[in-house]
Design an enzyme around this catalytic site. Structure first.
Site, PDB file in Angstrom:
ATOM      1  N   HIS A  63       0.844  -1.208   0.000  1.00 53.12           N
ATOM      2  CA  HIS A  63       0.000   0.000   0.000  1.00 53.12           C
ATOM      3  C   HIS A  63       0.877   1.256   0.000  1.00 53.12           C
ATOM      4  O   HIS A  63       0.735   2.124  -0.860  1.00 53.12           O
ATOM      5  CB  HIS A  63      -0.912  -0.029   1.234  1.00 53.12           C
ATOM      6  CG  HIS A  63      -1.823   1.158   1.340  1.00 53.12           C
ATOM      7  ND1 HIS A  63      -3.142   1.119   0.958  1.00 53.12           N
ATOM      8  CD2 HIS A  63      -1.609   2.421   1.775  1.00 53.12           C
ATOM      9  CE1 HIS A  63      -3.693   2.307   1.146  1.00 53.12           C
ATOM     10  NE2 HIS A  63      -2.785   3.123   1.661  1.00 53.12           N
ATOM     11  N   GLU A  64       1.805   1.308   0.933  1.00 55.61           N
ATOM     12  CA  GLU A  64       2.667   2.501   1.016  1.00 55.61           C
ATOM     13  C   GLU A  64       3.585   2.576  -0.206  1.00 55.61           C
ATOM     14  O   GLU A  64       3.886   3.673  -0.691  1.00 55.61           O
ATOM     15  CB  GLU A  64       3.479   2.503   2.312  1.00 55.61           C
ATOM     16  CG  GLU A  64       2.639   2.506   3.608  1.00 55.61           C
ATOM     17  CD  GLU A  64       1.561   3.581   3.669  1.00 55.61           C
ATOM     18  OE1 GLU A  64       1.719   4.645   3.023  1.00 55.61           O
ATOM     19  OE2 GLU A  64       0.534   3.359   4.355  1.00 55.61           O
TER      20      GLU A  64
HETATM   21 CO    CO Z   1      -3.071   5.245   1.888  1.00 56.80          CO
END
Ligand code: CO
Length: 504
Positions: free
Chosen positions: A268-269
């Site tokens: 995600h990051e």
């Molecule tokens: Co986010």
């Protein structure tokens, strides 16, 4: 004309300097959340307050307004999506917002939210909504004043939304969400009734942290995050900080008894980071070198986390590496069982732990409550009751406590009202972009199965990352896909994934 050009150059030079100050604050903020010893908090707060004050003073200086007026009178901006027109449009927007908010209101907001966050932390621990309620009331009053000062008209919630998602409106969100809600509730219901339950327990075996870190970095690098221009560190609440060209910082947190937390958190990051690494460095510090909005930024984290990282193709390619790293936990486990486990759907209480199918229901609940709180139809004291009732309607569960319900998120205590919808927008934009990417660059799933993520990344870089703020989010989606934002691509994606998994 020469004067207009010189005004533009001076404006851009000043805006770049202000952005440099902002990136200094970014380094300090990253350090505060990763390596700074606890004892450094008070001094760090002073450093950051100084920088923020300097930035605010320069960003609201009358000279900026004079340059803007001079440029807007000239003919430099004839083409609305030219570099100069985009920069001036967005600098004007930021300038208006900054000068419309009285200094007293900004200072009061900082005071009230600092205290409210402390109270919220304790209230959540004790599940004591009554302790937080008076602070929430104060924040709501401040946010209403803020909306009035910004003066974008009715509804007041639009002015707050605009802070995070420029140009987005309550009306448009209501249109998209109301179509999505019914179909999601139906899909989640059908999944529950299918009687199929993937063996999620296999993700909750022993996963040594050092190997989780190695595997997370391997996956992030494979999908396209460049570790020569970025790094990964540990924090409590993961984030990505784009310090500047060549320096993008990811963070994650490890749970030795749950594989998904750090692995998908890192992807995600890394998705946020791939966006930042793809921005046009030549435009750094100006709107043409910045991301479009929180919703579009989140579309990239969700794209790489879910549309790539939870796809069948990805696991065809990557399962062997994970099985090699965790031979004890995954001995004898089949790729298909692992794929089903990382895609398990089950209604749960906590937003940040929600799966792809139920996540947006958590957001719609918050969107409805925030609107009612801002327009006055709902009193702060009635939040727990309305929260629980709506939660039961959408997800079929009643939160056992306010800590597991309306006290779970930090956003309101920090004044972040109007922020939540950007998470749902991220999922919706991701689906719509992904569908178009598949049309433009072919069978993405087959490419993923060969470990080839470059065609997707190149497409996104060309269409989104390198474009900076040329288009507002709602226009960008039309430029790229030919259609306005719709919930249908997301529903098509979810059905295509879950119907075979759950036999529905
Ligand atoms: Co986010």
């Amino acid at each position: 004309m020469a004067d207009v050009k010189s005004a533009y150059q001076q404006l851009i030079a000043e805006v770049k300097q202000i952005a440099l100050l902002g990136s200094c604050a970014g380094v300090l903020g990253w350090d505060e959340r990763t390596y700074m010893p606890k004892g450094g908090a008070a001094h760090r707060a002073e450093q950051l307050a100084l920088l923020v004050g300097m930035m605010h003073e320069r960003a609201t200086a009358p000279q900026i307004g004079e340059w803007l007026a001079e440029i807007e009178d000239g003919d430099l901006l004839a083409e609305p999506h030219s570099e100069a027109a985009v920069n001036v449009r967005e600098i004007r927007r930021g300038y208006e917002r900054a000068i419309k908010l009285p200094k007293s209101l900004v200072e009061e907001r900082a005071r009230v939210t600092t205290l409210a966050q402390q109270v919220w932390r304790e209230a959540r621990e004790k599940s004591d909504f009554a302790a937080f309620q008076p602070h929430l009331q104060k924040i709501l009053a401040l946010k209403r004043r803020e909306a009035a000062a910004l003066g974008t008209g009715a509804p007041a919630y639009d002015a707050l939304l605009d802070d995070y998602e420029p140009g987005e409106t309550t009306e448009n969100l209501t249109r998209v969400f109301s179509g999505l809600r019914g179909e999601l509730v139906e899909l989640v219901g059908a999944i529950a009734e299918s009687g199929k339950k993937p063996d999620e327990a296999l993700l909750r075996r022993e996963y040594p942290i050092d190997r989780q870190e190695a595997v997370g970095k391997l996956a992030a690098a494979q999908i396209g995050f460049d570790f020569d221009r970025g790094r990964l560190d540990i924090t409590t609440h993961p984030f990505c900080s784009g310090i500047g060209p060549g320096d993008t910082r990811l963070t994650t947190r490890y749970n030795p008894r749950f594989f998904s937390e750090a692995f998908f958190g890192t992807l995600h990051e890394a998705g946020h980071g791939i966006y930042d690494q793809g921005l046009n460095a030549a435009h750094c510090g100006t709107p043409m070198g910045e991301s479009v909005s929180l919703g579009i930024h989140e579309s990239q984290s969700r794209m790489w986390e879910n549309f790539v990282g939870r796809s069948q193709g990805f696991w065809t390619y990557f399962f062997i590496a994970v099985q090699d790293a965790f031979p004890d936990a995954l001995c004898g486990i089949l790729e298909g069982d692992f794929y089903a486990a990382v895609n398990a759907v089950a209604p749960s209480f906590i937003r940040v732990e929600a799966d792809e199918a139920t996540y947006n229901l958590h957001i719609m609940l918050r969107f409805e409550i925030e609107q009612a709180l801002i327009d006055g139809g709902l009193k702060a004291g009635d939040v727990p009751g309305v929260w629980n009732e709506t939660f039961e309607n959408y997800l079929g569960l009643t939160p056992p406590s306010d800590a597991m319900g309306c006290l779970q998120d930090i956003h309101w205590s920090g004044g972040g009202i109007g922020y939540f919808p950007t998470y749902a927008l991220g999922n919706l934009y991701a689906a719509q972009f992904f569908e178009q990417a598949r049309e433009d660059v072919g069978d993405l799933n087959a490419q993923f199965a060969e470990g080839n993520f470059e065609p997707l990344k190149n497409w996104l870089t060309k269409k989104i990352y390198s474009q900076g703020q040329r288009y507002r989010a709602s226009d960008l989606v039309k430029v790229i896909t030919g259609k306005p934002l719709s919930y249908e691509p997301l529903m098509r994606h979810l059905r295509a994934k879950y119907e075979p998994l759950y036999g529905i």
